[in-house]
Design a protein around this motif. Structure first.
Motif, PDB file in Angstrom:
ATOM      1  N   LYS A  33       0.827  -1.202   0.000  1.00  0.00           N
ATOM      2  CA  LYS A  33       0.000   0.000   0.000  1.00  0.00           C
ATOM      3  C   LYS A  33       0.864   1.256   0.000  1.00  0.00           C
ATOM      4  O   LYS A  33       0.475   2.289  -0.551  1.00  0.00           O
ATOM      5  CB  LYS A  33      -0.945  -0.011   1.199  1.00  0.00           C
ATOM      6  N   ALA A  34       2.044   1.182   0.616  1.00  0.00           N
ATOM      7  CA  ALA A  34       2.979   2.299   0.526  1.00  0.00           C
ATOM      8  C   ALA A  34       3.406   2.507  -0.927  1.00  0.00           C
ATOM      9  O   ALA A  34       3.574   3.647  -1.385  1.00  0.00           O
ATOM     10  CB  ALA A  34       4.194   2.044   1.416  1.00  0.00           C
ATOM     11  N   TYR A  35       3.575   1.408  -1.661  1.00  0.00           N
ATOM     12  CA  TYR A  35       3.863   1.499  -3.096  1.00  0.00           C
ATOM     13  C   TYR A  35       2.734   2.227  -3.819  1.00  0.00           C
ATOM     14  O   TYR A  35       2.982   3.097  -4.673  1.00  0.00           O
ATOM     15  CB  TYR A  35       4.052   0.101  -3.681  1.00  0.00           C
ATOM     16  N   ILE A  36       1.493   1.872  -3.490  1.00  0.00           N
ATOM     17  CA  ILE A  36       0.344   2.497  -4.139  1.00  0.00           C
ATOM     18  C   ILE A  36       0.348   4.004  -3.907  1.00  0.00           C
ATOM     19  O   ILE A  36       0.078   4.799  -4.813  1.00  0.00           O
ATOM     20  CB  ILE A  36      -0.969   1.880  -3.615  1.00  0.00           C
ATOM     21  N   HIS A  37       0.678   4.415  -2.688  1.00  0.00           N
ATOM     22  CA  HIS A  37       0.708   5.840  -2.379  1.00  0.00           C
ATOM     23  C   HIS A  37       1.772   6.562  -3.201  1.00  0.00           C
ATOM     24  O   HIS A  37       1.510   7.597  -3.805  1.00  0.00           O
ATOM     25  CB  HIS A  37       0.971   6.048  -0.885  1.00  0.00           C
ATOM     26  N   GLN A  38       2.986   6.020  -3.227  1.00  0.00           N
ATOM     27  CA  GLN A  38       4.066   6.660  -3.971  1.00  0.00           C
ATOM     28  C   GLN A  38       3.807   6.607  -5.475  1.00  0.00           C
ATOM     29  O   GLN A  38       4.080   7.572  -6.200  1.00  0.00           O
ATOM     30  CB  GLN A  38       5.406   5.988  -3.645  1.00  0.00           C
ATOM     31  N   PHE A  39       3.269   5.494  -5.941  1.00  0.00           N
ATOM     32  CA  PHE A  39       2.894   5.327  -7.343  1.00  0.00           C
ATOM     33  C   PHE A  39       1.905   6.417  -7.752  1.00  0.00           C
ATOM     34  O   PHE A  39       2.047   7.056  -8.807  1.00  0.00           O
ATOM     35  CB  PHE A  39       2.274   3.937  -7.508  1.00  0.00           C
ATOM     36  N   SER A  40       0.914   6.659  -6.907  1.00  0.00           N
ATOM     37  CA  SER A  40      -0.119   7.653  -7.206  1.00  0.00           C
ATOM     38  C   SER A  40       0.456   9.064  -7.221  1.00  0.00           C
ATOM     39  O   SER A  40       0.146   9.861  -8.125  1.00  0.00           O
ATOM     40  CB  SER A  40      -1.254   7.566  -6.184  1.00  0.00           C
ATOM     41  N   ARG A  41       1.273   9.372  -6.214  1.00  0.00           N
ATOM     42  CA  ARG A  41       1.859  10.707  -6.156  1.00  0.00           C
ATOM     43  C   ARG A  41       2.710  10.998  -7.395  1.00  0.00           C
ATOM     44  O   ARG A  41       2.680  12.102  -7.956  1.00  0.00           O
ATOM     45  CB  ARG A  41       2.730  10.845  -4.904  1.00  0.00           C
ATOM     46  N   SER A  42       3.481  10.017  -7.808  1.00  0.00           N
ATOM     47  CA  SER A  42       4.364  10.207  -8.960  1.00  0.00           C
ATOM     48  C   SER A  42       3.566  10.347 -10.253  1.00  0.00           C
ATOM     49  O   SER A  42       3.863  11.218 -11.087  1.00  0.00           O
ATOM     50  CB  SER A  42       5.345   9.038  -9.065  1.00  0.00           C
ATOM     51  N   LEU A  43       2.551   9.492 -10.433  1.00  0.00           N
ATOM     52  CA  LEU A  43       1.729   9.597 -11.638  1.00  0.00           C
ATOM     53  C   LEU A  43       0.942  10.901 -11.673  1.00  0.00           C
ATOM     54  O   LEU A  43       0.690  11.454 -12.751  1.00  0.00           O
ATOM     55  CB  LEU A  43       0.756   8.409 -11.725  1.00  0.00           C
ATOM     56  N   TYR A  44       0.566  11.389 -10.507  1.00  0.00           N
ATOM     57  CA  TYR A  44      -0.134  12.682 -10.442  1.00  0.00           C
ATOM     58  C   TYR A  44       0.712  13.772 -11.103  1.00  0.00           C
ATOM     59  O   TYR A  44       0.208  14.588 -11.890  1.00  0.00           O
ATOM     60  CB  TYR A  44      -0.414  13.031  -8.983  1.00  0.00           C
ATOM     61  N   VAL A  45       2.010  13.782 -10.791  1.00  0.00           N
ATOM     62  CA  VAL A  45       2.907  14.786 -11.363  1.00  0.00           C
ATOM     63  C   VAL A  45       3.158  14.504 -12.847  1.00  0.00           C
ATOM     64  O   VAL A  45       3.177  15.412 -13.677  1.00  0.00           O
ATOM     65  CB  VAL A  45       4.242  14.819 -10.590  1.00  0.00           C
ATOM     66  N   GLU A  46       3.327  13.230 -13.197  1.00  0.00           N
ATOM     67  CA  GLU A  46       3.619  12.849 -14.578  1.00  0.00           C
ATOM     68  C   GLU A  46       2.499  13.225 -15.542  1.00  0.00           C
ATOM     69  O   GLU A  46       2.753  13.718 -16.653  1.00  0.00           O
ATOM     70  CB  GLU A  46       3.842  11.332 -14.674  1.00  0.00           C
ATOM     71  N   TYR A  47       1.266  12.986 -15.135  1.00  0.00           N
ATOM     72  CA  TYR A  47       0.161  13.056 -16.092  1.00  0.00           C
ATOM     73  C   TYR A  47      -0.782  14.237 -15.894  1.00  0.00           C
ATOM     74  O   TYR A  47      -1.702  14.419 -16.691  1.00  0.00           O
ATOM     75  CB  TYR A  47      -0.631  11.745 -16.062  1.00  0.00           C
ATOM     76  N   LYS A  48      -0.557  15.055 -14.875  1.00  0.00           N
ATOM     77  CA  LYS A  48      -1.382  16.257 -14.696  1.00  0.00           C
ATOM     78  C   LYS A  48      -1.302  17.149 -15.915  1.00  0.00           C
ATOM     79  O   LYS A  48      -2.312  17.734 -16.352  1.00  0.00           O
ATOM     80  CB  LYS A  48      -0.918  17.019 -13.447  1.00  0.00           C
ATOM     81  N   GLN A  49      -0.110  17.247 -16.501  1.00  0.00           N
ATOM     82  CA  GLN A  49       0.085  18.082 -17.676  1.00  0.00           C
ATOM     83  C   GLN A  49      -0.656  17.551 -18.902  1.00  0.00           C
ATOM     84  O   GLN A  49      -0.855  18.278 -19.880  1.00  0.00           O
ATOM     85  CB  GLN A  49       1.580  18.161 -17.987  1.00  0.00           C
ATOM     86  N   HIS A  50      -1.069  16.275 -18.839  1.00  0.00           N
ATOM     87  CA  HIS A  50      -1.809  15.677 -19.949  1.00  0.00           C
ATOM     88  C   HIS A  50      -3.311  15.615 -19.677  1.00  0.00           C
ATOM     89  O   HIS A  50      -4.052  14.947 -20.403  1.00  0.00           O
ATOM     90  CB  HIS A  50      -1.290  14.264 -20.222  1.00  0.00           C
TER      91      HIS A  50
END
Length: 324
Positions: free
Chosen positions: A204-221
């Protein structure tokens, strides 16, 4: 003179602290109770929900259907998938279309998972992905006692969620809009350690970090990625008599979930969970770890067959987290 300066400095720091707290409270009240929910249909007309035949996943499917979204339901139990689809049709009629995809996240290969998801969404305007499927230990165990279920937990919670996300993202990128919601857990985000359920909490810690990183990656899209963190929710594996004020039903919890989609990268959607989380964050981490250890040791003393094992025998579904 020096005493006067020190008193002035102390007052200034005190006022700034009070103002900061008041601002934080105002922001919390706004986001939790006053901020308007986004029109989810603007993301697309279809929503895909994994782990959608029980608990939070099923409640989220019904809540999305109530907003007029068509559904792609994913689970490994075809009988329960059909029953859930029939329930949704019975409540919302022909205005809501429902497709089902059978995937066993604990056994199917990543290639099979990706292929079935891609086939299931082909030709559809999928705007929302809810990664809800998750698996937990059948019983609190020390790590040296862990059996093959530890591998299955990693496969379902980490590999399965990642592969489904990868399968859905390309269609969202083409239209430059979409929302991805990953269901996390207070065991990682709030407690930050969960002894005897260590593998589960780590995934679940992976899920949290995964989400935070994708938020930054794909917000611009134009794609909003979010990790929603539940604490106690009154699902069938919770080893106590609930629901209660502290543990909402999945239906109440899912209603809160939809209000937060498209905003912060990590959130505790249910207002009382958010309040609890703020209190817990103020406690020493060593104390929280000790409390979690005592709690799990207590669970090990419950007479068998345990609540967890009963569910394992009764339901052909991956288990959801203890702190859902």
């Amino acid at each position: 003179m020096e005493k006067h300066v020190l008193e002035l400095l102390a007052r200034t720091i005190g006022y700034m602290t009070i103002i900061r707290v008041l601002i934080a409270i105002c922001r919390w009240v706004w986001a939790t109770f006053l901020r308007p929910a986004k029109n989810l249909k603007e993301y697309g007309s279809w929503a895909l929900v994994t782990g959608s035949t029980d608990g939070i996943g099923k409640a989220l499917a019904f809540e999305l259907a109530s907003k007029g979204l068509h559904l792609i339901l994913v689970s490994r139990n075809s009988t329960k998938l059909k029953a859930t689809a029939d329930e949704i049709h019975g409540r919302y009629g022909s205005g809501v279309q429902v497709r089902t995809v059978v995937i066993d996240f604990s056994r199917d290969s990543l290639e099979v998972i990706g292929k079935r998801i891609e086939e299931g969404i082909e030709g559809l305007d999928v705007g929302i992905l809810i990664n809800n499927v998750g698996m937990c230990n059948s019983w609190p165990r020390f790590f040296h006692e862990a059996d093959c279920m530890a591998d299955e937990i990693i496969k379902v919670n980490v590999e399965g969620t990642s592969r489904v996300t990868k399968a859905v993202l390309p269609s969202m990128l083409i239209k430059k809009k979409g929302a991805i919601v990953n269901i996390g857990s207070g065991s990682a985000e709030i407690l930050q350690s969960f002894p005897l359920l260590s593998v589960y909490a780590a995934t679940k810690a992976y899920i949290h970090q995964f989400s935070r990183s994708l938020y930054v990656e794909y917000k611009q899209h134009g794609i909003d990625v979010q990790c929603q963190v539940p604490l106690f929710v009154a699902t069938k594996i919770l080893p106590m008599t609930l629901p209660s004020f502290l543990a909402p039903t999945p239906e109440v919890y899912s209603e809160a979930c939809l209000r937060w989609i498209g905003y912060e990268p990590v959130c505790l959607p249910y207002w009382l969970h958010s309040f609890q989380g703020s209190l817990v964050h103020a406690m020493p981490k060593g104390f929280l770890g000790w409390v979690a250890l005592k709690y799990c040791l207590h669970l090990r003393k419950v007479e068998k067959p345990t609540v967890f094992e009963q569910v394992m025998k009764r339901e052909n579904e991956p288990l959801f987290n203890v702190l859902e």
